[in-house]
Design an enzyme around this catalytic site. Sequence first.
Site, PDB file in Angstrom:
ATOM      1  N   GLU A 152       0.816  -1.218   0.000  1.00 52.61           N
ATOM      2  CA  GLU A 152       0.000   0.000   0.000  1.00 52.61           C
ATOM      3  C   GLU A 152       0.851   1.270   0.000  1.00 52.61           C
ATOM      4  OE1 GLU A 152      -3.942  -1.871   2.238  1.00 52.61           O
ATOM      5  OE2 GLU A 152      -2.563  -0.588   3.383  1.00 52.61           O
ATOM      6  N   GLU A 308      -6.687  -7.439  -1.044  1.00 58.03           N
ATOM      7  CA  GLU A 308      -7.188  -7.413   0.327  1.00 58.03           C
ATOM      8  C   GLU A 308      -8.607  -6.861   0.346  1.00 58.03           C
ATOM      9  OE1 GLU A 308      -4.902  -5.256   3.188  1.00 58.03           O
ATOM     10  OE2 GLU A 308      -2.975  -5.968   2.422  1.00 58.03           O
TER      11      GLU A 308
END
Length: 681
Positions: A152, A308
Amino acid sequence: MATEWPLGRRIAYGADYNPEHWTQDVRDEDLVLMREAGVTTVTIGMWDWALLEPREGEYDFGWLDRLLDDLHAAGIDVDLGTPSAAPPAWFYATYPEARVLTRDGVPLGPGSRGAAAPTSPQYREACVRIASRLAERYADHPAVVLWHVHNEYGAPVCEDFSPHALVAFRSWLADRYGDLDGLNAAWGTTFWGQVYGTWDEVGLPGPTASIGNPSQQLDFARFSEHALRECYILERDAIRARASQPVTTNFMANECPAIDMHAWAPEVDIVSNDHYLTAADVDGHIGLALAADLTRSASGGAPWILMEHSTSAVNWQPRNVAKRPGEMARNSLAHVARGADAVMFFQWRASRFGAEKFHSAMVPHAGTSSRVFREVVELGRDLARLGEMQGTTVRSDVALLWDQQSHWAQGLEWRPSVDMDAQERTRTWYEQLWRDHLTTDLVRPTDDLGRYRLVVAPASYLLTEQAAANLTAYVAGGGTLVVAGFAAAVDETDTVHAGGYLAPLRTVLGVHVEEYLPLREGATAEVEWAPAGEWPTTLTNRVWQEHVVLDGAEVVATFASGPGAGLPAVTRHEHGAGTAWYVPAFLDVDGLAPVLAAAYADAGIVPPALPEGVEAVTRVGDGVEYTVLLNHTDSDVEVPVADAGAVHELLADLPVDGTVHLAAGGRAVLRATVPTPDPRG
């Protein structure tokens, strides 16, 4: 991104797996439960730098060797992560100068997640070393099918104000503008006497007595993203030099505005995304659809990975709302419907300690007797039934313009109204397209738009001359364009266009803007909608109006009150073979319905007749179509099915005749055979 799909001819299923949290007996149980749940793929290693390199230059791979061997023996593929998002404690102690500095000069240290200063040479060298060692060791391991760099990017830290950043920023600016004359011109430094005479005078956009230079701030956002991308490329290239598996990193689509997914996508072999519902959003499934469409669009329509999402509640929002029965499956299938060929979660087993111990998981704290785990197993079975969808592509109806750099610029200080938010406007326009059951690509204004009958520009504050020419040519060629207010105000340097607001779109829209007329906080006004028909004649306007002057366009709606009373609120202009609409009114979702309905008529688009709250997205293969139906309401509905050949519902494995019954919160996946086009025409 023509990489062969590495996860098998199936919809991959799995999670982040952190076995380092658990004893060996739990790890052994995990392999059994993964097979029960239908898990095919796990991500490992992203947080293990301290275990892999416990002291600088000393490596311990034995535990990872055993883990990969065990996963391979269990038939589970591995997405092997590099741990650069979590430098070990020894790194911070050895290289304190590599710490991120905040805008106020506060150093950020260990004890959390995140990265060191992305421009730090020590950090970059350490990242390349660990990535290289991993790739050398596991390039040929049969379990490893994918490499996963970092985690991320841009979250939680996207900007750094360290001395390393200052040096790198000056170098980046010199590459961008060539010399100080170019920089001074781009930044408009003659305003407030900010002219720079040497490069040593150019600083970072830190605290200032009043508002800082907006062009400088926009460039710093570009630079900060560029620095993160450079870190990714360094690790990626280190892996590619040693291993042949594809490389990715997990984006956060519209949830991490510091990253421009369209700019990053060419650098990854496969696009992957993380998505978490915003608990405060009662229509979170629409925000989910937007993120999935953005991810697919950045991927160029190629299969992508949902790296995710959550089985239930997350842990980091003010109020972490649990998902209701069936919601996890609807969320997962919504991503699949919009192009994901992998459904992954954070994480496999809920953590008992650390910052995310209240985050849901595939195996929750309540264990395997829980509702969540039963739904996890059921979803695994459903996805196994949908394996034939892998590799098919999504059929889109509309393009919606998405320009992250324009969003950055619009969000800077001292704009005409703080309420004119690019993300809000994009979501509102997208939501009406969703409610009209139209599937949307989110594309850049310079992309090829020729295949779309309708293009919507909800937030194009910054629009380059090149982009404006592209939109103008699109309409001239027969397209239908809808542009929302506060558009084409500035160029790429945040400088107002020569000729004033909206100048580069003046020809195609047939209007120009004399002045912006924002409303006071909480004020509302009215728009009189002229066309007769099913729509109300009065629409509610808030936040924004403009003084629009006609240059050939016709008035479709008028401001009935407010500072723009009597002025055009919606205009329509025929240009070449197409039509362009301008909407300077700030309308809510319901208010946009008649505007878009009129644009659909120009574009020749007939929205499908489906029950309200039902999501329907179609993926297309060779001679076959798959339509995912999701009922987001609390009522049972009947969905008509067109007679286009044999139709089969895959989840229940039943034929379909005429209609599909969707229970409240229900889901279905229809397979229909379609005629193969005659190559002779």
